[in-house]
Design a protein around this motif. Structure first.
Motif, PDB file in Angstrom:
ATOM      1  N   THR A 205       0.854  -1.183   0.000  1.00 56.99           N
ATOM      2  CA  THR A 205       0.000   0.000   0.000  1.00 56.99           C
ATOM      3  C   THR A 205       0.891   1.234   0.000  1.00 56.99           C
ATOM      4  OG1 THR A 205      -1.777  -1.113   1.205  1.00 56.99           O
ATOM      5  CG2 THR A 205      -1.763   1.283   1.268  1.00 56.99           C
ATOM      6  N   VAL A 206       0.606   2.171  -0.910  1.00 58.17           N
ATOM      7  CA  VAL A 206       1.371   3.415  -0.981  1.00 58.17           C
ATOM      8  C   VAL A 206       0.400   4.581  -0.854  1.00 58.17           C
ATOM      9  CG1 VAL A 206       3.182   2.408  -2.421  1.00 58.17           C
ATOM     10  CG2 VAL A 206       1.233   3.532  -3.501  1.00 58.17           C
ATOM     11  N   ARG A 207       0.951   5.715  -0.394  1.00 54.40           N
ATOM     12  CA  ARG A 207       0.141   6.915  -0.212  1.00 54.40           C
ATOM     13  C   ARG A 207       0.734   8.043  -1.029  1.00 54.40           C
ATOM     14  NH1 ARG A 207      -1.485   9.523   5.621  1.00 54.40           N
ATOM     15  NH2 ARG A 207      -2.117  11.605   4.901  1.00 54.40           N
ATOM     16  N   GLY A 208      -0.116   8.790  -1.739  1.00 54.49           N
ATOM     17  CA  GLY A 208       0.410   9.880  -2.540  1.00 54.49           C
ATOM     18  C   GLY A 208      -0.652  10.866  -2.944  1.00 54.49           C
ATOM     19  N   ARG A 209      -0.201  11.937  -3.623  1.00 53.89           N
ATOM     20  CA  ARG A 209      -1.083  13.003  -4.075  1.00 53.89           C
ATOM     21  C   ARG A 209      -1.192  12.949  -5.597  1.00 53.89           C
ATOM     22  NH1 ARG A 209      -2.676  17.475  -1.420  1.00 53.89           N
ATOM     23  NH2 ARG A 209      -1.157  17.017   0.237  1.00 53.89           N
ATOM     24  N   VAL A 210      -2.415  13.079  -6.125  1.00 56.33           N
ATOM     25  CA  VAL A 210      -2.637  13.012  -7.568  1.00 56.33           C
ATOM     26  C   VAL A 210      -1.982  14.223  -8.243  1.00 56.33           C
ATOM     27  CG1 VAL A 210      -4.368  13.059  -9.399  1.00 56.33           C
ATOM     28  CG2 VAL A 210      -4.784  11.692  -7.329  1.00 56.33           C
ATOM     29  N   VAL A 211      -1.082  13.938  -9.218  1.00 52.43           N
ATOM     30  CA  VAL A 211      -0.418  15.031  -9.947  1.00 52.43           C
ATOM     31  C   VAL A 211      -0.665  14.959 -11.448  1.00 52.43           C
ATOM     32  CG1 VAL A 211       1.371  15.385  -8.205  1.00 52.43           C
ATOM     33  CG2 VAL A 211       1.735  13.683 -10.016  1.00 52.43           C
ATOM     34  N   ASP A 212      -1.189  13.828 -11.952  1.00 47.60           N
ATOM     35  CA  ASP A 212      -1.434  13.745 -13.391  1.00 47.60           C
ATOM     36  C   ASP A 212      -2.459  12.662 -13.673  1.00 47.60           C
ATOM     37  OD1 ASP A 212      -1.045  14.461 -16.087  1.00 47.60           O
ATOM     38  OD2 ASP A 212       0.250  12.713 -16.392  1.00 47.60           O
ATOM     39  N   ARG A 213      -3.333  12.939 -14.671  1.00 53.16           N
ATOM     40  CA  ARG A 213      -4.324  11.959 -15.121  1.00 53.16           C
ATOM     41  C   ARG A 213      -4.249  11.881 -16.634  1.00 53.16           C
ATOM     42  NH1 ARG A 213      -9.443  14.756 -13.097  1.00 53.16           N
ATOM     43  NH2 ARG A 213      -8.054  16.567 -13.148  1.00 53.16           N
ATOM     44  N   ASP A 214      -4.280  10.652 -17.165  1.00 50.76           N
ATOM     45  CA  ASP A 214      -4.067  10.493 -18.605  1.00 50.76           C
ATOM     46  C   ASP A 214      -4.892   9.322 -19.120  1.00 50.76           C
ATOM     47  OD1 ASP A 214      -2.913  10.808 -21.173  1.00 50.76           O
ATOM     48  OD2 ASP A 214      -1.506   9.186 -20.724  1.00 50.76           O
ATOM     49  N   GLY A 215      -5.548   9.511 -20.248  1.00 52.10           N
ATOM     50  CA  GLY A 215      -6.284   8.431 -20.887  1.00 52.10           C
ATOM     51  C   GLY A 215      -5.969   8.378 -22.363  1.00 52.10           C
ATOM     52  N   LYS A 216      -5.864   7.164 -22.926  1.00 53.38           N
ATOM     53  CA  LYS A 216      -5.562   7.053 -24.352  1.00 53.38           C
ATOM     54  C   LYS A 216      -6.133   5.757 -24.908  1.00 53.38           C
ATOM     55  CE  LYS A 216      -0.951   5.026 -23.584  1.00 53.38           C
ATOM     56  NZ  LYS A 216       0.503   5.202 -23.826  1.00 53.38           N
ATOM     57  N   LEU A 217      -6.329   5.780 -26.230  1.00 55.61           N
ATOM     58  CA  LEU A 217      -6.793   4.593 -26.936  1.00 55.61           C
ATOM     59  C   LEU A 217      -5.600   3.751 -27.328  1.00 55.61           C
ATOM     60  CD1 LEU A 217      -9.508   6.210 -29.255  1.00 55.61           C
ATOM     61  CD2 LEU A 217      -9.851   5.011 -27.084  1.00 55.61           C
ATOM     62  N   LEU A 218      -5.766   2.427 -27.305  1.00 58.77           N
ATOM     63  CA  LEU A 218      -4.674   1.511 -27.650  1.00 58.77           C
ATOM     64  C   LEU A 218      -4.797   1.070 -29.100  1.00 58.77           C
ATOM     65  CD1 LEU A 218      -4.758  -0.678 -24.414  1.00 58.77           C
ATOM     66  CD2 LEU A 218      -3.286   1.298 -24.892  1.00 58.77           C
ATOM     67  N   LYS A 219      -3.652   0.801 -29.718  1.00 62.43           N
ATOM     68  CA  LYS A 219      -3.649   0.387 -31.122  1.00 62.43           C
ATOM     69  C   LYS A 219      -4.416  -0.913 -31.326  1.00 62.43           C
ATOM     70  CE  LYS A 219       0.768   2.597 -32.285  1.00 62.43           C
ATOM     71  NZ  LYS A 219       2.166   2.371 -32.766  1.00 62.43           N
ATOM     72  N   ALA A 220      -4.316  -1.809 -30.340  1.00 63.56           N
ATOM     73  CA  ALA A 220      -4.983  -3.110 -30.464  1.00 63.56           C
ATOM     74  C   ALA A 220      -6.465  -3.035 -30.117  1.00 63.56           C
ATOM     75  CB  ALA A 220      -4.290  -4.137 -29.555  1.00 63.56           C
ATOM     76  N   GLY A 221      -6.928  -1.813 -29.807  1.00 61.30           N
ATOM     77  CA  GLY A 221      -8.322  -1.654 -29.406  1.00 61.30           C
ATOM     78  C   GLY A 221      -8.428  -1.481 -27.898  1.00 61.30           C
ATOM     79  N   GLY A 222      -9.500  -0.877 -27.438  1.00 63.37           N
ATOM     80  CA  GLY A 222      -9.658  -0.640 -26.011  1.00 63.37           C
ATOM     81  C   GLY A 222      -8.982   0.651 -25.601  1.00 63.37           C
ATOM     82  N   SER A 223      -8.899   0.844 -24.289  1.00 61.49           N
ATOM     83  CA  SER A 223      -8.321   2.079 -23.780  1.00 61.49           C
ATOM     84  C   SER A 223      -7.522   1.816 -22.520  1.00 61.49           C
ATOM     85  CB  SER A 223      -9.433   3.085 -23.464  1.00 61.49           C
ATOM     86  OG  SER A 223     -10.251   2.607 -22.400  1.00 61.49           O
ATOM     87  N   MET A 224      -6.687   2.778 -22.172  1.00 70.21           N
ATOM     88  CA  MET A 224      -5.927   2.707 -20.933  1.00 70.21           C
ATOM     89  C   MET A 224      -6.077   4.039 -20.206  1.00 70.21           C
ATOM     90  SD  MET A 224      -1.849   2.091 -20.208  1.00 70.21           S
ATOM     91  CE  MET A 224      -1.404   3.803 -20.580  1.00 70.21           C
ATOM     92  N   SER A 225      -6.321   3.984 -18.913  1.00 70.83           N
ATOM     93  CA  SER A 225      -6.409   5.171 -18.071  1.00 70.83           C
ATOM     94  C   SER A 225      -5.331   5.072 -17.007  1.00 70.83           C
ATOM     95  CB  SER A 225      -7.790   5.269 -17.411  1.00 70.83           C
ATOM     96  OG  SER A 225      -8.812   5.258 -18.393  1.00 70.83           O
ATOM     97  N   ALA A 226      -4.686   6.191 -16.702  1.00 71.41           N
ATOM     98  CA  ALA A 226      -3.600   6.188 -15.729  1.00 71.41           C
ATOM     99  C   ALA A 226      -3.701   7.414 -14.839  1.00 71.41           C
ATOM    100  CB  ALA A 226      -2.249   6.158 -16.433  1.00 71.41           C
ATOM    101  N   VAL A 227      -3.422   7.233 -13.548  1.00 73.49           N
ATOM    102  CA  VAL A 227      -3.397   8.328 -12.582  1.00 73.49           C
ATOM    103  C   VAL A 227      -2.081   8.244 -11.825  1.00 73.49           C
ATOM    104  CG1 VAL A 227      -4.500   9.363 -10.564  1.00 73.49           C
ATOM    105  CG2 VAL A 227      -5.908   8.341 -12.363  1.00 73.49           C
ATOM    106  N   LEU A 228      -1.291   9.309 -11.898  1.00 72.01           N
ATOM    107  CA  LEU A 228       0.054   9.341 -11.320  1.00 72.01           C
ATOM    108  C   LEU A 228       0.016   9.969  -9.933  1.00 72.01           C
ATOM    109  CD1 LEU A 228       3.084   8.775 -11.975  1.00 72.01           C
ATOM    110  CD2 LEU A 228       3.223  11.189 -12.682  1.00 72.01           C
ATOM    111  N   LEU A 229       0.699   9.325  -8.979  1.00 71.11           N
ATOM    112  CA  LEU A 229       0.799   9.831  -7.617  1.00 71.11           C
ATOM    113  C   LEU A 229       2.214  10.314  -7.330  1.00 71.11           C
ATOM    114  CD1 LEU A 229      -1.123   7.177  -5.445  1.00 71.11           C
ATOM    115  CD2 LEU A 229      -2.035   9.172  -6.650  1.00 71.11           C
ATOM    116  N   ASP A 230       2.294  11.427  -6.626  1.00 72.08           N
ATOM    117  CA  ASP A 230       3.563  11.902  -6.057  1.00 72.08           C
ATOM    118  C   ASP A 230       3.610  11.425  -4.618  1.00 72.08           C
ATOM    119  OD1 ASP A 230       5.655  13.235  -4.889  1.00 72.08           O
ATOM    120  OD2 ASP A 230       5.145  15.201  -5.721  1.00 72.08           O
ATOM    121  N   CYS A 231       4.533  10.507  -4.360  1.00 70.54           N
ATOM    122  CA  CYS A 231       4.650   9.903  -3.027  1.00 70.54           C
ATOM    123  C   CYS A 231       5.921  10.437  -2.366  1.00 70.54           C
ATOM    124  CB  CYS A 231       4.677   8.382  -3.115  1.00 70.54           C
ATOM    125  SG  CYS A 231       3.325   7.664  -4.080  1.00 70.54           S
ATOM    126  N   ASP A 232       5.846  11.646  -1.793  1.00 69.74           N
ATOM    127  CA  ASP A 232       7.004  12.286  -1.154  1.00 69.74           C
ATOM    128  C   ASP A 232       8.193  12.349  -2.096  1.00 69.74           C
ATOM    129  OD1 ASP A 232       5.585  12.648   1.243  1.00 69.74           O
ATOM    130  OD2 ASP A 232       6.102  10.625   1.923  1.00 69.74           O
TER     131      ASP A 232
END
Length: 707
Positions: free
Chosen positions: A62-89
């Motif tokens: 388990t890690v604790r952090g603050r949201v600093v970036d959110r990103d979503g994109k479509l994949l070449k093979a179909g479907g999508s990927m969503s990502a949320v980046l945390l700054d953990c100290d």
């Protein structure tokens, strides 16, 4: 000093007020006592948060952090990927979700969250796929001992507000909760004092304290329930004297000659246990639980004939008229060569017929009665009642079992159900009864082939198959979730037979519309019948009889045919909108087919392709045992109205959950029955606990006079 008491309205707890009191009321929290009994659903252990630099690939963390970036994109093979980046100290970790674009909407910049999962290195940085996420507040860093209880919430109520309210309630009122478990008893079980347990579950300083405190509160809740059942059992075992109904070898031989088949080993064992109870001066209270088609009715008929042979009357009570008539027809066929005087007592008798029937019951001229709840009306008087058989008890209320015990001697009682009941429910709904279980099927009974059928071309193949089988002489049921209308909510009920059927106009899945459509399309060349709970009794009986005798080839029906309908030639079933039924109910419906020597086929038409729906229906495909299906249904849907008493409605438990706490239920039951059976529960030190049990369950379990 605080002015709060356990019965103080939540509005007056510091930090609540009228507005939050309305929100808490949605959660059923109206008093301080309710707050204390509202256990956290989980606890976050912030003492185990790992720095990113100490992560190990593939090891749960388990890690604790603050949201600093959110990103979503479509994949070449179909479907999508969503990502949320945390700054953990100053170190970074990314949470990744595939084909879940809505996840991005849940996060805001600068949110402080916990990610839990198994981290891995990807392109030189750490990430967790599908992490479990917990949102934190600024004041969560001041968590009591690093532990954060997590409560179920409602719209408008925030977690940090709930924690603050609960802290106030615990700090000011936990000490007011009386300890009803004797010190010696608690010491033997190594469980904490009630006040300590309440602090430990709401304001824990560590996981071990939280777990021990929570277990103690759940154990006491279940213990009090099981003590109520143990007292109920002791009451009838010590006070309900009954007539002995002995069985001789001659009577046994005579009964078996009436029945045109050999009993299975399971039926013989059930008969052995029941006969032993009948030949006892203590009234029998036994549950006969059988899988669909295992032959429980024949066992009940055997017991009823033993009773008549001993010179006593017997009655079988069923929850619906359809089921009562089905039992009556079965008994009439079995006793065609018998001189036993019998009567069918239902609501459709004329006033004159009812008067005559009641007179014959009162004089003892009628020896065997079959009926609905009409048999427990105030004007029904048995002269020498020896045995009561109650079918599908869960459709009645607990208190209705006691309606027959009005004379100097209590009748023996056999409760039976073809609805396999999960073990946890057996230990509560029927926890005061002795148990007989029958799982063995009669010889030649075949497993029903069950298939999920999604929307599409596959359904036309099913209809081709059904038409082919109908032309060879077989019959089919088409089951619908309701009579008509767009709503699944209860509507114009007309009695027990109707269940939750509604009728509010044209409906693609309603029985009336399906009957009309099939008559014009897929089954236009065949004879169709229609039955549902809102038909008058005569029309309903006529529809069932036409199907039973083969005058109609297909019966379009609601769940009115769920139990008791026996048409051996019916081998096909299509269930519309199968996802709207519970698994146990689908198993009951499936049990209507393949009751003869022909192979049965059940097709589950599902309108939803959600993974949860597919998983549920797959259980029916994989399991033919009703007991396996019932356990799966119990885990998915929960216990519902556990005691079958509509007048009580809610589950009579304060903090326990029968699905989640099944193991603790066994421990509580063992402790409760040992206390009552040994007499220890009658000692003065247990008086506060006994008072608590009688206050909670005295009326529900009819414990008047039990102490």
């Amino acid at each position: 000093m605080s002015d709060l008491t356990l019965q103080t309205a939540v509005q007056y707890v510091r930090g609540v007020g009228p507005h939050r009191a309305e929100l808490l009321d949605r959660l059923g929290l109206r008093t301080v006592q309710d707050l204390l009994n509202f256990l956290p659903r989980d606890v976050l252990d912030l003492t185990r948060v790992s720095p990113v630099r100490e992560l190990t690939e593939g090891t749960l963390a388990t890690v604790r952090g603050r949201v600093v970036d959110r990103d979503g994109k479509l994949l070449k093979a179909g479907g999508s990927m969503s990502a949320v980046l945390l700054d953990c100290d100053g170190e970074f970790l990314r949470g990744v979700w595939f084909n879940q674009p809505w996840m991005l909407q849940k996060f805001r910049d600068d949110d402080v969250v916990l990610y839990s999962g198994k981290p891995k290195r990807h392109a030189g940085r750490w990430e967790i796929s599908n992490p479990r996420v917990q949102w934190l507040n600024e004041d969560d860093s001041e968590a009591h001992g690093g532990m954060l209880p997590c409560y179920s919430l409602t719209d408008g109520l925030k977690m940090h507000e709930m924690r603050r309210i609960m802290r106030t309630a615990v700090e000011e009122c936990a000490a007011l909760v009386p300890e009803v478990l004797p010190d010696e008893f608690r010491a033997s079980l190594k469980i904490p004092h009630i006040g300590e347990a309440l602090r430990g579950v709401h304001l824990p300083t560590g996981r071990e304290q939280y777990d021990a405190s929570r277990q103690r509160l759940i154990f006491q809740d279940l213990l009090e329930l099981q003590l109520g059942l143990a007292l109920r059992r002791r009451t009838w075992r010590t006070r309900e004297a009954a007539a002995r109904l002995p069985l001789s070898a001659k009577i046994d031989s005579r009964i078996r000659r009436l029945l045109p088949f050999e009993f299975t080993a399971g039926q013989n064992q059930a008969i052995k246990e029941i006969v032993a109870d009948l030949d006892s001066p203590i009234a029998m209270h036994r549950l006969l639980q059988a899988d669909v088609g295992a032959g429980k009715t024949v066992v009940a008929v055997y017991a009823m004939l033993v009773t008549v042979a001993a010179g006593f009357q017997t009655v079988l009570m069923a929850p619906t008229e359809v089921l009562a008539v089905q039992h009556w027809n079965t008994i009439e066929n079995l006793l065609a060569q018998s001189r036993v005087k019998r009567l069918l007592l239902t609501g459709k008798l004329t006033a004159a017929q009812r008067r005559e029937g009641l007179a014959q019951i009162a004089t003892g001229d009628v020896q065997l009665v079959v009926g609905t709840q009409a048999v427990i009306q105030h004007d029904v008087s048995f002269t020498k009642l020896g045995l009561v058989v109650i079918d599908e008890q869960h459709k009645f209320g607990v208190s209705q079992r006691a309606r027959f015990a009005t004379g100097p001697q209590a009748p023996h009682t056999l409760v039976m159900t073809a609805t396999p009941i999960p073990r946890s429910l057996c230990l509560t709904q029927f926890g005061d009864l002795d148990l007989t279980v029958m799982t063995e099927m009669p010889p030649g009974r075949q497993k029903v082939v069950t298939s999920r059928v999604p929307v599409g071309a596959a359904r036309e193949k099913v209809w081709d198959f059904v038409r082919q089988k109908l032309r060879t002489g077989r019959q089919a049921y088409v089951i619908c979730p309701r009579i008509g209308g767009e709503s699944d909510a209860p509507g114009n009920d007309t009695g027990n037979d109707a269940g939750n059927e509604t009728n509010a106009g044209a409906d693609a899945f309603g029985a009336e519309e399906v009957f009309s459509r099939l008559s014009r399309t897929e089954l236009k060349d065949f004879r169709l019948g229609l039955v549902h709970g809102q038909l008058d009794p005569a029309a309903k009986t006529a529809a069932m009889e036409a199907f039973r005798t083969g005058q109609t080839q297909v019966l379009v029906a609601t769940t009115v045919v769920e139990v008791g309908v026996d048409v051996p030639n019916a081998t096909l079933m299509i269930v519309n909108r199968a996802e709207s039924f519970g698994l146990s109910q689908l198993h009951q419906l499936r049990g209507r087919i393949s009751r003869g020597s022909f192979q049965g086929y059940c097709f589950l038409f599902a309108e939803s392709d959600e993974a949860e729906v597919n998983d549920r229906l797959q259980t029916l495909e994989q399991h033919s045992s009703g007991f396996d299906v019932a356990e799966a249904d119990f885990r998915l849907r929960g216990p519902g109205d556990i005691l079958g008493t509509r007048q009580h409605g809610e589950l009579p438990l304060a903090v326990a959950d029968l699905v989640r706490d099944a193991a603790e239920l066994i421990n509580a039951r063992q402790a409760a029955f040992e206390l009552v059976n040994s007499g220890a529960f009658d000692q003065p030190s247990f008086a506060p606990l006994k008072i608590r049990v009688l206050e909670r369950f005295g009326k529900l379990f009819d414990l008047a006079g039990s102490g």
